[in-house]
Design an enzyme around this catalytic site. Structure first.
Site, PDB file in Angstrom:
ATOM      1  N   HIS A 192       0.898  -1.163   0.000  1.00  0.00           N
ATOM      2  CA  HIS A 192       0.000   0.000   0.000  1.00  0.00           C
ATOM      3  C   HIS A 192       0.930   1.205   0.000  1.00  0.00           C
ATOM      4  O   HIS A 192       1.750   1.342   0.905  1.00  0.00           O
ATOM      5  CB  HIS A 192      -0.903  -0.015   1.237  1.00  0.00           C
ATOM      6  CG  HIS A 192      -2.004   0.990   1.198  1.00  0.00           C
ATOM      7  ND1 HIS A 192      -2.918   1.125   2.224  1.00  0.00           N
ATOM      8  CD2 HIS A 192      -2.338   1.927   0.270  1.00  0.00           C
ATOM      9  CE1 HIS A 192      -3.784   2.075   1.923  1.00  0.00           C
ATOM     10  NE2 HIS A 192      -3.442   2.591   0.745  1.00  0.00           N
ATOM     11  N   GLN A 193       0.826   2.055  -0.998  1.00  0.00           N
ATOM     12  CA  GLN A 193       1.800   3.118  -1.220  1.00  0.00           C
ATOM     13  C   GLN A 193       2.085   3.934   0.044  1.00  0.00           C
ATOM     14  O   GLN A 193       1.165   4.460   0.673  1.00  0.00           O
ATOM     15  CB  GLN A 193       1.324   4.047  -2.329  1.00  0.00           C
ATOM     16  CG  GLN A 193       2.395   5.025  -2.794  1.00  0.00           C
ATOM     17  CD  GLN A 193       1.882   5.973  -3.859  1.00  0.00           C
ATOM     18  OE1 GLN A 193       0.891   6.667  -3.668  1.00  0.00           O
ATOM     19  NE2 GLN A 193       2.561   6.010  -4.998  1.00  0.00           N
ATOM     20  N   HIS A 194       3.372   4.045   0.390  1.00  0.00           N
ATOM     21  CA  HIS A 194       3.775   4.799   1.568  1.00  0.00           C
ATOM     22  C   HIS A 194       5.262   5.123   1.505  1.00  0.00           C
ATOM     23  O   HIS A 194       6.031   4.463   0.797  1.00  0.00           O
ATOM     24  CB  HIS A 194       3.493   4.002   2.852  1.00  0.00           C
ATOM     25  CG  HIS A 194       4.281   2.727   2.969  1.00  0.00           C
ATOM     26  ND1 HIS A 194       3.965   1.574   2.271  1.00  0.00           N
ATOM     27  CD2 HIS A 194       5.394   2.422   3.705  1.00  0.00           C
ATOM     28  CE1 HIS A 194       4.831   0.621   2.572  1.00  0.00           C
ATOM     29  NE2 HIS A 194       5.717   1.102   3.439  1.00  0.00           N
ATOM     30  N   ILE A 195       5.656   6.143   2.260  1.00  0.00           N
ATOM     31  CA  ILE A 195       7.063   6.465   2.446  1.00  0.00           C
ATOM     32  C   ILE A 195       7.352   6.538   3.945  1.00  0.00           C
ATOM     33  O   ILE A 195       6.443   6.733   4.753  1.00  0.00           O
ATOM     34  CB  ILE A 195       7.468   7.795   1.773  1.00  0.00           C
ATOM     35  CG1 ILE A 195       6.649   8.963   2.337  1.00  0.00           C
ATOM     36  CG2 ILE A 195       7.352   7.692   0.266  1.00  0.00           C
ATOM     37  CD1 ILE A 195       7.110  10.326   1.860  1.00  0.00           C
TER      38      ILE A 195
END
Length: 362
Positions: A192-195
Site C-alpha cells: 500500500h503506497q507509503h514512504i
C-alpha cells in the site's frame, strides 16, 4: 490538517558543523504529534534504550541496536513480484487504529479557494493524505506518509509521490530529517503506497559520497557498496527534479528491477563535506530482489541501511559488526557491475532523448 505553501519551503539548512536551526512549522507539528502518541502509549515500544555507535572506518556507518523492531513489528507480507495489485483483504493503512493517525497533509493548492477544512469536506470528497506513526519505530519521529489512503494505490513510485516526498523534505529545517521508500521485493512490508520519514542526529555517509555524471542531471554513486543513481535539486526546480527521478524510477518498474529511494539534505555535488553550499540529494538504488518473507540476522538491507544508518537486531552483532562486514552485506544486494552498466546506458539514452525532445519543443 497540516497545510502548506511554497513559501514554507526551506532550501538550505545548516550543515553538521554549524549550529542547529529553529524547528520549522512542519517539524513542530510532526514532533508534537509524535511525542503525544508516545506519551499515550500508541507505539509497541519506546526508544529509551536505543544504543548508537559509529563504526570505525572511512564511511562511519551509524549502527543502532533496536532489538524490538526485529521482534515486535507487524509481520511483513509475502512479496513475490515487484508489481502486485493492491489487495484490500490484506493488511493496509485503511485498517490502522484511529489514534495512529497524526494529521492530514496537503498543500494549499489542494484546498479549493483556501477554504477551511470543515467547509471543504462538506463540499467535496477530498483525498486523504495521512501522516501516521510507525508503531514499531526505528528512531525518533519515525512516521509513515500514505497519500490518498482510500485509493488503494500499490507500493510503487509515482510522480505525485515524488513531489510530495520532496516538498515534505523542504518543509523541514532539520538537517537530519530523512525520507525513504522501499519498493516491493526491496523490503517493503506492506503493498500500500507509503514512504518513511524520520529524524537522526547523525551525518550519514551517503550525504557526502562522491558521484560521477552519467548524463544531464543524473549521476552515479562512486565508492559505495551498493551501486546507484544520484540526483540533486541544485541547479533546477522541483518539477524538473521530480520528472527526472520519476523517469528513471518508472524505467526500473517497467523492467521489474527492485529499488530503494532516499531523500536527504547534503552538500552540492563536488563541494566539500563541510561546505555551506547545501541542497537536497536524492539517491535511487536499483538492486537484487528479495522474495517472500525475509528477515536477515543482522539487519535488513533496506533504504535506511543503504544510506549508512544500520538498524541492528541482535546485541552481539551490534557489538562486533565492522565496516567491512557492512560493506559485504550491502554489496550482496547490489546490482552486478555488468547489469548496472547496461542499465546506466539505457537510462542515459532515456534521459538524453527527453532532453532532445524538450529542446525541440522550446
Amino acid at each position: 490538517m497540516f497545510s502548506y505553501s511554497a513559501s514554507d519551503f526551506i532550501y538550505c539548512v545548516p550543515g553538521w558543523n554549524d549550529g542547529d536551526a529553529n524547528h520549522s512549522k512542519f517539524d513542530k507539528a510532526l514532533m508534537s504529534a509524535w511525542d503525544i502518541s508516545m506519551e499515550k502509549g500508541h507505539f509497541r515500544y519506546s526508544l529509551e534504550d536505543l544504543k548508537t555507535r559509529i563504526l570505525p572506518g572511512t564511511k562511519q556507518y551509524v549502527a543502532q541496536l533496536n532489538i524490538k523492531r526485529g521482534t515486535d513489528r507487524r509481520k511483513p507480507q509475502s512479496i513475490m513480484n515487484l508489481i502486485q495489485p493492491y489487495n484490500p483483504q490484506l493488511f493496509n493503512f485503511t485498517k490502522i487504529k484511529e489514534e495512529e493517525i497524526m494529521f492530514d497533509f496537503c498543500s494549499d493548492g489542494d484546498i479549493p479557494n483556501g477554504e477551511p477544512e470543515e467547509v471543504v469536506n462538506k463540499k467535496v470528497k477530498r483525498q486523504r493524505n495521512i501522516m501516521v506513526i510507525n508503531v514499531s519505530p526505528l528512531g525518533y519521529g519515525h512516521c509513515l506518509f500514505i497519500p490518498d489512503v482510500d485509493a488503494g494505490i500499490p507500493q510503487m513510485i509515482t510522480e505525485e509521490l515524488l513531489r510530495q516526498s520532496l516538498e515534505m523534505l523542504l518543509l523541514s529545517s532539520h538537517r537530519g530529517f530523512r525520507v525513504g521508500f522501499n519498493s516491493l521485493c526491496a523490503f517493503a512490508s506492506v503493498n500500500h503506497q507509503h514512504i518513511h520519514v524520520y529524524y537522526t542526529d547523525y551525518e550519514l555517509y551517503i550525504e557526502y559520497a562522491t558521484v560521477k555524471e552519467v548524463c544531464h542531471n543524473c549521476y552515479e554513486l562512486l565508492d559505495t557498496p551498493t551501486r546507484g543513481f544520484a540526483f540533486q535539486l541544485h541547479g533546477q526546480d522541483i518539477s524538473s527534479l521530480v520528472k527526472t527521478v520519476f523517469r528513471v524510477a518508472s524505467h526500473l518498474q517497467v523492467k521489474n528491477i527492485a529499488h530503494n529511494l532516499f531523500l536527504t539534505r547534503a552538500p552540492v555535488f563536488g563541494a566539500e563535506r563541510s561546505s555551506k553550499d547545501r541542497t537536497v540529494r536524492v539517491i535511487l538504488w536499483p538492486r537484487k530482489s528479495v522474495y517472500g518473507i525475509r528477515s536477515d540476522d543482522i539487519f535488513n538491507p533496506a533504504v535506511t541501511e543503504m544510506s549508512g544508518h544500520l538498524i541492528i537486531k541482535a546485541a552481539e552483532a551490534y557489538k562486533t559488526i565492522t565496516e567491512e562486514k557492512v560493506d559485504q552485506l550491502l554489496a550482496e544486494v547490489s546490482m552486478d557491475e555488468d547489469d548496472f552498466n547496461n542499465l546506466k546506458d539505457s537510462v542515459k539514452d532515456l534521459l538524453s532523448t527527453d532532453k532532445v525532445m524538450e529542446q525541440s519543443v522550446s
